[in-house]
Design a protein around this motif. Structure first.
Motif, PDB file in Angstrom:
ATOM      1  N   SER A  27      -6.811  -2.167  10.751  1.00  0.00           N
ATOM      2  CA  SER A  27      -7.704  -1.444   9.843  1.00  0.00           C
ATOM      3  C   SER A  27      -7.542  -1.838   8.386  1.00  0.00           C
ATOM      4  CB  SER A  27      -7.488   0.067   9.996  1.00  0.00           C
ATOM      5  OG  SER A  27      -7.909   0.506  11.269  1.00  0.00           O
ATOM      6  N   MET A  28      -6.386  -2.415   8.052  1.00  0.00           N
ATOM      7  CA  MET A  28      -6.161  -2.829   6.667  1.00  0.00           C
ATOM      8  C   MET A  28      -5.216  -4.023   6.666  1.00  0.00           C
ATOM      9  SD  MET A  28      -3.742   0.293   5.369  1.00  0.00           S
ATOM     10  CE  MET A  28      -3.165  -0.585   3.905  1.00  0.00           C
ATOM     11  N   PHE A  29      -4.942  -4.548   5.499  1.00  0.00           N
ATOM     12  CA  PHE A  29      -4.134  -5.764   5.393  1.00  0.00           C
ATOM     13  C   PHE A  29      -2.690  -5.542   5.828  1.00  0.00           C
ATOM     14  CE2 PHE A  29      -7.374  -6.311   1.894  1.00  0.00           C
ATOM     15  CZ  PHE A  29      -8.167  -7.176   2.608  1.00  0.00           C
ATOM     16  N   GLY A  30      -2.228  -4.308   5.894  1.00  0.00           N
ATOM     17  CA  GLY A  30      -0.882  -3.958   6.287  1.00  0.00           C
ATOM     18  C   GLY A  30      -0.310  -2.980   5.280  1.00  0.00           C
ATOM     19  N   PRO A  31       0.872  -2.408   5.578  1.00  0.00           N
ATOM     20  CA  PRO A  31       1.757  -2.541   6.722  1.00  0.00           C
ATOM     21  C   PRO A  31       1.708  -1.325   7.644  1.00  0.00           C
ATOM     22  CG  PRO A  31       3.009  -1.690   4.898  1.00  0.00           C
ATOM     23  CD  PRO A  31       1.586  -1.783   4.440  1.00  0.00           C
TER      24      PRO A  31
END
Length: 498
Positions: A193-197
Motif C-alpha cells: 500500500s505504500m513505499f514501506g515499512p
C-alpha cells in the motif's frame, strides 16, 4: 539449529531505515442439482466446469453468499519476484536491474538462500530509491542492498537442504507456496500500500490508511512497550489533509527523482513531515464490523511493531482491545468452534520469514501450512477465504512498476496467495489460476466490506478492487489441499499436526 526466539530484535525506525535522527489475511453439496446465479459483485461469468485440483468437474451451485469467514494472514518482507519469479505463467523474472554509476545494468538473479544473511532496509526512502521513478533499478543502492543479497529468487524445490546449508544459495525454496499457487490463485499484481515499512503497512491492513506515518516507531522510552503503551514513541508522518495540490505535486516529483539527488530530495520530502505520536484515532474496519454485528479477531504475538492496533487509541485503550488475541488462539478458536467471521493473523518472529536474524523461510512456510491445514480440517473450510500476503517488499528486487496513487505509494509487489474452495479455475498445474488484477492491502478490506456489507473507510478502500479476479462463486471445489510439513528445515519441522 535452534529456533530463533524473537530472532531479530524488535525493529524500530524501519529496521535501519532512519536516515537521520530528525527524518525516517456449508456450501452444502448434497448431490442435488443447482441453478446458476451471479455473486453480488462478480464482474464476469465463471469459467465452465472442467478438471480441477480434485481431478473432477466442478459442480454448479446456487449459493448467494458463500464466504462467511475471511482470514488475512500477513507475513514479512518479501517481494513477488523473490518468491515467484520462476513460477510458470506469472509475471516474474530471473533477471534484475542494478544501477552502476547511475546507469542501469542487467543482473541475473541467483538462487536464494533459506536464511537471508542480514536484514535489508525497506522503509519509505528505501522504497522510493528502489523504484527510481518506475525504472525499478535502485535496489542495490539501499542499505543492506549494496552487496546485492536482495537480488535472488526462490525455487519450487531446493538444490541444497536448508537443514544442512540454510545460508547457501539454492537452499531457498517454497514448495508449499508453489502448491498453493498450483491449486488456488496466485495474484501477480498485488502491490504494497505504500513505499514501506512494516508498521504503516500494517495500518493499511486494518484502516486503508496510515495517518500519513512513513516509518516504524522511534524515540522509545519504555522498554518492551510500543506505541499507545509508550508515551514517547513517535514516527515521521505527512499531514496529508493539509497538503495543497501543488505540494503533493512537489513531493511526488522529489519521490520520483530521488536517485541522483540523494539525500537532497530526501530532506526536501522530510520538510513535509512532522513527528506523530503513535497513539492516535483513525477509523478501522473493526469499527464497521462492530456496527454490523460481525465478529472479528486480530491474532498477533503480543506487543510488537506489526501490531497495527497498538497505534489506534480507541481500540487499544477501549472495549475492542479484547479482540486482540495471541496468535496461538487462532487454531484453538477454530477447534472450539469459535472461528470469527474476520481474522487477521500475524506469526511470531521466528516464523514470519523476515530476512536476517537466523529466520528460516522453510520454517515459516511450515507455520503457514499448519494454520491453513487447521482451516481445511475444520467445518469452516467450505465457507472460508484465506488471503496470504507479505507486509512490504523487504528490500528485495521486483521488476514491475507500482501504480502511483498518492504521496504514500503504491510500493513494490508482495507475493499474494488466495486460498478457498471458491477460487476460480485456471491453467496452473492443479487447476489454479494467475490473477493479473491490480490489488493492494486495501483490496482485502474492500473484499471484507463487500462480503459483510459494511461501508468503506477511506478513498483507498473505496477505489480498491475487492479481489474481483479471484473467485468463481458458481463452481466451487471443496476438495482440500492438506500438506505435510517440510522435514528439511533448520527448525520448525516439529510443529503440532493440524
Amino acid at each position: 539449529m535452534q529456533i530463533p526466539k524473537h530472532a531479530m530484535p524488535r525493529r524500530r525506525g524501519g529496521g535501519g531505515r532512519r536516515l537521520v535522527a530528525a527524518l525516517f489475511i456449508v456450501v452444502l453439496i448434497a448431490g442435488a442439482a443447482y441453478a446458476v446465479i451471479e455473486h453480488p459483485w462478480s464482474n464476469e461469468p465463471g469459467p465452465s466446469p472442467k478438471a480441477s485440483g480434485s481431478n473432477s468437474p466442478r459442480p454448479t451451485v446456487n449459493v448467494k453468499h458463500p464466504i462467511k469467514h475471511i482470514v488475512f494472514l500477513i507475513k514479512e518482507n518479501r517481494s513477488f519476484d523473490e518468491y515467484f519469479g520462476k513460477y510458470p505463467g506469472a509475471d516474474g523474472t530471473t533477471t534484475g536491474k542494478i544501477l552502476v554509476k547511475g546507469k542501469p545494468q542487467d543482473y541475473p538473479l541467483p538462487d536464494a538462500e533459506d536464511v537471508q544473511p542480514h536484514d535489508i532496509t525497506h522503509g519509505f526512502v528505501s522504497g522510493i530509491l528502489s523504484i527510481d521513478g518506475g525504472k525499478m533499478d535502485g535496489f542495490n543502492t539501499i542499505l543492506g542492498g549494496t552487496d546485492k543479497s536482495n537480488y535472488n529468487v526462490m525455487s519450487r524445490d531446493c538444490k541444497i537442504s536448508p537443514k544442512s546449508g540454510s545460508h547457501k544459495a539454492g537452499s531457498g525454496c517454497i514448495p508449499a507456496y508453489y502448491q498453493y499457487a498450483d491449486r488456488f490463485v496466485l495474484a501477480d499484481r498485488f502491490f504494497t500500500s505504500m513505499f514501506g515499512p512494516t508498521t504503516p503497512e500494517h495500518l493499511y491492513t486494518v484502516a486503508a490508511d496510515a495517518n500519513g506515518v512513513v516509518d516504524n516507531p522511534q524515540n522509545s522510552q519504555v522498554t518492551g512497550k510500543f506505541m499507545c503503551d509508550d508515551p514517547g514513541e513517535t514516527a515521521p508522518a505527512f499531514d496529508l489533509k493539509s497538503l495543497t495540490p501543488q505540494q503533493v505535486k512537489q513531493i511526488k516529483f522529489f519521490e520520483d527523482h530521488v536517485q541522483g539527488h540523494n539525500p537532497e530530495y530526501v530532506f526536501k520530502i522530510g520538510d513535509f513531515w512532522h513527528q506523530q505520536r503513535l497513539c492516535f484515532d483513525i477509523p478501522v474496519i473493526g469499527d464497521e464490523l462492530d456496527r454490523a454485528g460481525v465478529s472479528w479477531r486480530y491474532y498477533t504475538d503480543g506487543e510488537r511493531i506489526q501490531n497495527a492496533l497498538l497505534a489506534i487509541d480507541h481500540v487499544w485503550n477501549g472495549p475492542d482491545h479484547r479482540f486482540i488475541q495471541d496468535d496461538t488462539r487462532f487454531i484453538k478458536d477454530i477447534k472450539a468452534g469459535k472461528m470469527p467471521s474476520v481474522s487477521w493473523l500475524s506469526p511470531p518472529d521466528s516464523f514470519n520469514e523476515h530476512p536476517g536474524g537466523g529466520i528460516s523461510v522453510c520454517a515459516g512456510e511450515n507455520w503457514t501450512v499448519q494454520h491453513i491445514n487447521a482451516v481445511m480440517h475444520s467445518k469452516y473450510w467450505k465457507s472460508t477465504a484465506i488471503v496470504v500476503v507479505w507486509d512490504d517488499f523487504g528490500g528485495f528486487y521486483d521488476h514491475v512498476k507500482p501504480p502511483r496513487y498518492d504521496v504514500m505509494g503504491l510500493g513494490p509487489r508482495t507475493p499474494a496467495l488466495i486460498i478457498s474452495p471458491w477460487t476460480r479455475e485456471g491453467d496452473n498445474p492443479l487447476g489454479g489460476a494467475i490473477d493479473n488484477t491490480e490489488y493492494e492491502f486495501s483490496s482485502v478490506l474492500a473484499f471484507i466490506e463487500k462480503t459483510f456489507d459494511v461501508k468503506p473507510l477511506t478513498a483507498r478502500d473505496k477505489r480498491a478492487d475487492p479481489l474481483s479476479g479471484v473467485f468463481d462463486f458458481k463452481h466451487p471445489d471443496l476438495s482440500k489441499l492438506v500438506l505435510d510439513y517440510r522435514s528439511d528445515c533448520p527448525y520448525g519441522s516439529d510443529l503440532t499436526k493440524e
